[in-house]
Scaffold this motif. Structure first.
Motif, PDB file in Angstrom:
ATOM      1  N   SER A 100      45.128  68.731  17.372  1.00  0.00           N
ATOM      2  CA  SER A 100      45.175  69.861  17.182  1.00  0.00           C
ATOM      3  C   SER A 100      44.609  70.709  15.934  1.00  0.00           C
ATOM      4  CB  SER A 100      46.958  69.559  16.230  1.00  0.00           C
ATOM      5  OG  SER A 100      46.602  69.305  14.958  1.00  0.00           O
ATOM      6  N   ASP A 101      44.252  71.515  15.748  1.00  0.00           N
ATOM      7  CA  ASP A 101      43.664  71.635  14.768  1.00  0.00           C
ATOM      8  C   ASP A 101      44.090  71.768  13.181  1.00  0.00           C
ATOM      9  OD1 ASP A 101      42.141  73.247  16.662  1.00  0.00           O
ATOM     10  OD2 ASP A 101      43.060  75.320  16.279  1.00  0.00           O
ATOM     11  N   VAL A 102      44.758  70.960  12.872  1.00  0.00           N
ATOM     12  CA  VAL A 102      45.020  70.795  11.654  1.00  0.00           C
ATOM     13  C   VAL A 102      44.843  69.503  11.273  1.00  0.00           C
ATOM     14  CG1 VAL A 102      47.185  70.563  10.646  1.00  0.00           C
ATOM     15  CG2 VAL A 102      47.507  71.582  11.752  1.00  0.00           C
ATOM     16  N   LYS A 103      43.759  69.620  10.729  1.00  0.00           N
ATOM     17  CA  LYS A 103      42.782  67.770   9.643  1.00  0.00           C
ATOM     18  C   LYS A 103      43.425  67.742   8.799  1.00  0.00           C
ATOM     19  CE  LYS A 103      39.629  68.676  12.709  1.00  0.00           C
ATOM     20  NZ  LYS A 103      40.136  68.507  13.765  1.00  0.00           N
ATOM     21  N   ILE A 104      44.432  66.379   9.492  1.00  0.00           N
ATOM     22  CA  ILE A 104      44.766  65.421   7.425  1.00  0.00           C
ATOM     23  C   ILE A 104      44.176  64.233   6.781  1.00  0.00           C
ATOM     24  CG2 ILE A 104      46.311  63.540   7.668  1.00  0.00           C
ATOM     25  CD1 ILE A 104      48.209  64.544   8.680  1.00  0.00           C
ATOM     26  N   ASN A 105      44.287  64.378   5.665  1.00  0.00           N
ATOM     27  CA  ASN A 105      43.707  63.778   4.634  1.00  0.00           C
ATOM     28  C   ASN A 105      44.246  62.681   4.490  1.00  0.00           C
ATOM     29  OD1 ASN A 105      40.735  65.260   5.467  1.00  0.00           O
ATOM     30  ND2 ASN A 105      42.189  66.940   4.218  1.00  0.00           N
ATOM     31  N   LEU A 106      44.009  61.484   4.288  1.00  0.00           N
ATOM     32  CA  LEU A 106      45.506  60.845   4.322  1.00  0.00           C
ATOM     33  C   LEU A 106      44.568  59.260   3.163  1.00  0.00           C
ATOM     34  CD1 LEU A 106      48.037  59.224   4.170  1.00  0.00           C
ATOM     35  CD2 LEU A 106      47.182  58.039   6.349  1.00  0.00           C
ATOM     36  N   PHE A 107      45.012  59.921   2.298  1.00  0.00           N
ATOM     37  CA  PHE A 107      45.218  58.838   1.003  1.00  0.00           C
ATOM     38  C   PHE A 107      45.826  57.924   0.017  1.00  0.00           C
ATOM     39  CE2 PHE A 107      42.482  62.890   0.555  1.00  0.00           C
ATOM     40  CZ  PHE A 107      41.247  62.294   0.320  1.00  0.00           C
ATOM     41  N   LYS A 108      46.659  57.191   1.197  1.00  0.00           N
ATOM     42  CA  LYS A 108      47.709  56.790   0.519  1.00  0.00           C
ATOM     43  C   LYS A 108      47.496  55.215  -0.328  1.00  0.00           C
ATOM     44  CE  LYS A 108      46.128  52.912   3.874  1.00  0.00           C
ATOM     45  NZ  LYS A 108      46.358  52.115   5.210  1.00  0.00           N
ATOM     46  N   ASN A 109      46.394  54.918  -0.284  1.00  0.00           N
ATOM     47  CA  ASN A 109      46.356  53.934  -1.870  1.00  0.00           C
ATOM     48  C   ASN A 109      46.838  54.791  -3.712  1.00  0.00           C
ATOM     49  OD1 ASN A 109      47.452  51.893  -1.082  1.00  0.00           O
ATOM     50  ND2 ASN A 109      44.592  51.798  -0.539  1.00  0.00           N
ATOM     51  N   ALA A 110      46.619  56.014  -3.105  1.00  0.00           N
ATOM     52  CA  ALA A 110      46.579  57.263  -4.119  1.00  0.00           C
ATOM     53  C   ALA A 110      47.913  57.596  -4.813  1.00  0.00           C
ATOM     54  CB  ALA A 110      46.792  58.842  -3.768  1.00  0.00           C
ATOM     55  N   ASN A 111      46.931  57.755  -6.542  1.00  0.00           N
ATOM     56  CA  ASN A 111      48.393  58.054  -7.845  1.00  0.00           C
ATOM     57  C   ASN A 111      48.522  59.092  -8.112  1.00  0.00           C
ATOM     58  OD1 ASN A 111      50.597  58.155  -9.917  1.00  0.00           O
ATOM     59  ND2 ASN A 111      49.083  56.305 -10.810  1.00  0.00           N
ATOM     60  N   PRO A 112      49.324  60.556  -6.842  1.00  0.00           N
ATOM     61  CA  PRO A 112      49.174  61.386  -7.225  1.00  0.00           C
ATOM     62  C   PRO A 112      50.422  61.617  -8.754  1.00  0.00           C
ATOM     63  CG  PRO A 112      51.268  60.614  -5.537  1.00  0.00           C
ATOM     64  CD  PRO A 112      50.446  59.818  -6.224  1.00  0.00           C
ATOM     65  N   ASP A 113      51.386  61.279  -9.199  1.00  0.00           N
ATOM     66  CA  ASP A 113      51.643  61.485 -10.436  1.00  0.00           C
ATOM     67  C   ASP A 113      50.928  61.347 -11.359  1.00  0.00           C
ATOM     68  OD1 ASP A 113      53.528  61.514  -9.147  1.00  0.00           O
ATOM     69  OD2 ASP A 113      54.489  59.850 -10.687  1.00  0.00           O
ATOM     70  N   ARG A 114      49.988  61.049 -11.384  1.00  0.00           N
ATOM     71  CA  ARG A 114      48.750  60.480 -12.052  1.00  0.00           C
ATOM     72  C   ARG A 114      47.629  61.327 -12.150  1.00  0.00           C
ATOM     73  NH1 ARG A 114      45.951  55.297 -12.312  1.00  0.00           N
ATOM     74  NH2 ARG A 114      44.471  56.635 -10.876  1.00  0.00           N
ATOM     75  N   ASP A 115      46.781  61.327 -11.013  1.00  0.00           N
ATOM     76  CA  ASP A 115      45.471  61.918 -10.334  1.00  0.00           C
ATOM     77  C   ASP A 115      45.620  63.447 -10.291  1.00  0.00           C
ATOM     78  OD1 ASP A 115      44.398  59.472 -10.264  1.00  0.00           O
ATOM     79  OD2 ASP A 115      45.008  59.363  -8.454  1.00  0.00           O
ATOM     80  N   ILE A 116      46.862  63.818 -10.036  1.00  0.00           N
ATOM     81  CA  ILE A 116      47.173  65.283  -9.026  1.00  0.00           C
ATOM     82  C   ILE A 116      47.980  65.995 -10.382  1.00  0.00           C
ATOM     83  CG2 ILE A 116      48.381  66.753  -7.949  1.00  0.00           C
ATOM     84  CD1 ILE A 116      47.329  65.000  -5.301  1.00  0.00           C
ATOM     85  N   LEU A 117      49.521  65.645 -10.959  1.00  0.00           N
ATOM     86  CA  LEU A 117      50.458  66.603 -11.821  1.00  0.00           C
ATOM     87  C   LEU A 117      50.242  65.611 -13.320  1.00  0.00           C
ATOM     88  CD1 LEU A 117      53.730  65.368  -9.970  1.00  0.00           C
ATOM     89  CD2 LEU A 117      51.971  67.567  -9.973  1.00  0.00           C
ATOM     90  N   GLY A 118      48.822  64.839 -13.630  1.00  0.00           N
ATOM     91  CA  GLY A 118      48.846  64.475 -14.544  1.00  0.00           C
ATOM     92  C   GLY A 118      49.834  64.429 -15.375  1.00  0.00           C
ATOM     93  N   LEU A 119      50.591  62.970 -14.979  1.00  0.00           N
ATOM     94  CA  LEU A 119      51.777  62.203 -15.686  1.00  0.00           C
ATOM     95  C   LEU A 119      51.868  61.086 -15.909  1.00  0.00           C
ATOM     96  CD1 LEU A 119      54.797  63.625 -13.598  1.00  0.00           C
ATOM     97  CD2 LEU A 119      53.617  65.115 -15.838  1.00  0.00           C
TER      98      LEU A 119
END
Length: 108
Positions: free
Chosen positions: A89-108
């Motif tokens: 499809s035209d939708v691209k997926i960027n998968l970061f399965k080992n990421a820590n979104p609480d720390r990296d994205i939300l700053g928690l």
């Protein structure tokens, strides 16, 4: 912790949905998220483990899913379902399965 309020404050141009285990069966959860791919029509999807964000063009409201309390196996099922749905499809997926979104994205 009120993830919906934290995410809404950080991303005011996105609809936020916090999902917990037991709301849907895993197949239905994947179907629920992929239905929104059809509705929102993102150009890309950022998947940071349990934080899923639809990347939209300027001026369009995006969507964020926060999968709170899901096991690693459940997350693998969701990630596989998203990859399968967006394949060819035209939708691209960027998968970061080992990421820590609480720390990296939300700053928690």
């Amino acid at each position: 912790m009120d993830y919906e309020a934290i995410i809404s404050e950080k991303y005011p141009n996105c609809d936020v949905e916090v999902l917990t285990p037991g709301v849907f069966e895993m197949e239905k959860l994947v179907e629920y998220i992929t239905d929104d791919i059809v509705v929102y029509k993102p150009f890309s999807i950022m998947v940071n483990r349990h934080f899923i964000r639809f990347m939209m063009n300027v001026g369009h409201r995006g969507k964020i899913y926060y999968l709170d309390g899901f096991s690693d196996e459940d997350l693998k099922t969701v990630h596989a379902g998203l990859l399968k749905f967006t394949w060819k499809s035209d939708v691209k997926i960027n998968l970061f399965k080992n990421a820590n979104p609480d720390r990296d994205i939300l700053g928690l």
